[in-house]
Design a protein around this motif. Sequence first.
Motif, PDB file in Angstrom:
ATOM      1  N   LEU A  74       0.735  -1.119   0.236  1.00  0.00           N
ATOM      2  CA  LEU A  74       0.013   0.040   0.186  1.00  0.00           C
ATOM      3  C   LEU A  74       1.003   1.431   0.139  1.00  0.00           C
ATOM      4  O   LEU A  74       0.654   2.348  -0.725  1.00  0.00           O
ATOM      5  N   PRO A  86      -3.423  -1.368   7.186  1.00  0.00           N
ATOM      6  CA  PRO A  86      -3.889  -1.075   5.800  1.00  0.00           C
ATOM      7  C   PRO A  86      -5.107  -0.402   5.549  1.00  0.00           C
ATOM      8  O   PRO A  86      -5.320   0.359   4.623  1.00  0.00           O
ATOM      9  N   ILE A 124      -5.420   3.157   2.974  1.00  0.00           N
ATOM     10  CA  ILE A 124      -6.419   3.146   2.052  1.00  0.00           C
ATOM     11  C   ILE A 124      -7.453   4.260   2.389  1.00  0.00           C
ATOM     12  O   ILE A 124      -7.816   4.957   1.430  1.00  0.00           O
TER      13      ILE A 124
END
Length: 307
Positions: free
Chosen positions: A90, A132, A136
């Motif tokens: 990511l 994560p 995002i």
Amino acid sequence: MNNKVICNNCGHENQINSNQCSQCEEELRNYSYFNNNFQDFYKLFSSDNLELLKKIPLTDTAYDSILNNIIDIGNENYQVFPEDPNVQHLIKISKPYARVQYDNTNAQLNLFSYYSFNKIFINRNTPNNMIPGAIIHELSHHLFNEIIKQSIMHLLNIEKSLYIESFAWYLTLQNDYLKIANEFACHRVQEYFIPENFTGYTSLIQLLDENKELEKEKIEKALNVGLSVSKDIIFVLEKYISPTMTINPEMSEYHKLDYNIQELDEQNKLNAMYTIIFNTFEFVSNHKRDMLPVLSDLNENYIRYNI
């Protein structure tokens, strides 16, 4: 439309507002971009540009081009990572868009993460399994902001500049309904990609609780815009992340919110976004004396975060 800044170390072309090469991580010193010049302010918010905005609508063809421009920014990392991408995946996806780093200032201890001036900050106390989703979520804030910036650039046929950056920040910070749309969109994207660790629409609910004086009908319109734009952000991110949505979209947690949230058709979405951009641009253009120090202050914050 974007100019590039060339890395002296490896020759890689980076986005014009980059302060670090996305290829070799060499520091970039693009001082001309980070120049808080009041003449640029008056050039941007001129009567000619206001008249231009009045004449040019935001079309679906233009909007598709805007989304593709945003995808192109990350094309150097164009590869679809497997389901459940880890933190390093990511960070790599985010790199051409916004820099991810731990927050050493402890400025927002009550948050897992936050986004400010093209930086994604992760609280050091954030549990590893939540990072994560946090990346995002904050990357979605950046992409929402990037859609606004690219829309302004397209409508005025101009390059990205420090005042474009700051105007987009001002627009998303001062409009309560756009803040709601933005926050809802980011939760929705987070839920789509990482549903198993999704913690609900907590910050959106807090934002709504803090703005009880807002009109419910307008809140619903904002949420409708947010849902519609979330699909555009998902469209961008699916170029890099395999979708992991295992639940029926109709079972999404946003249905638990006490609002009638419906996706807008393309034209109504574009009309809503254009209206917000035009009304705010017109206000700044008609109040230049008062707005120059406001946007210049945002410029200084942007410079402080990025140099």
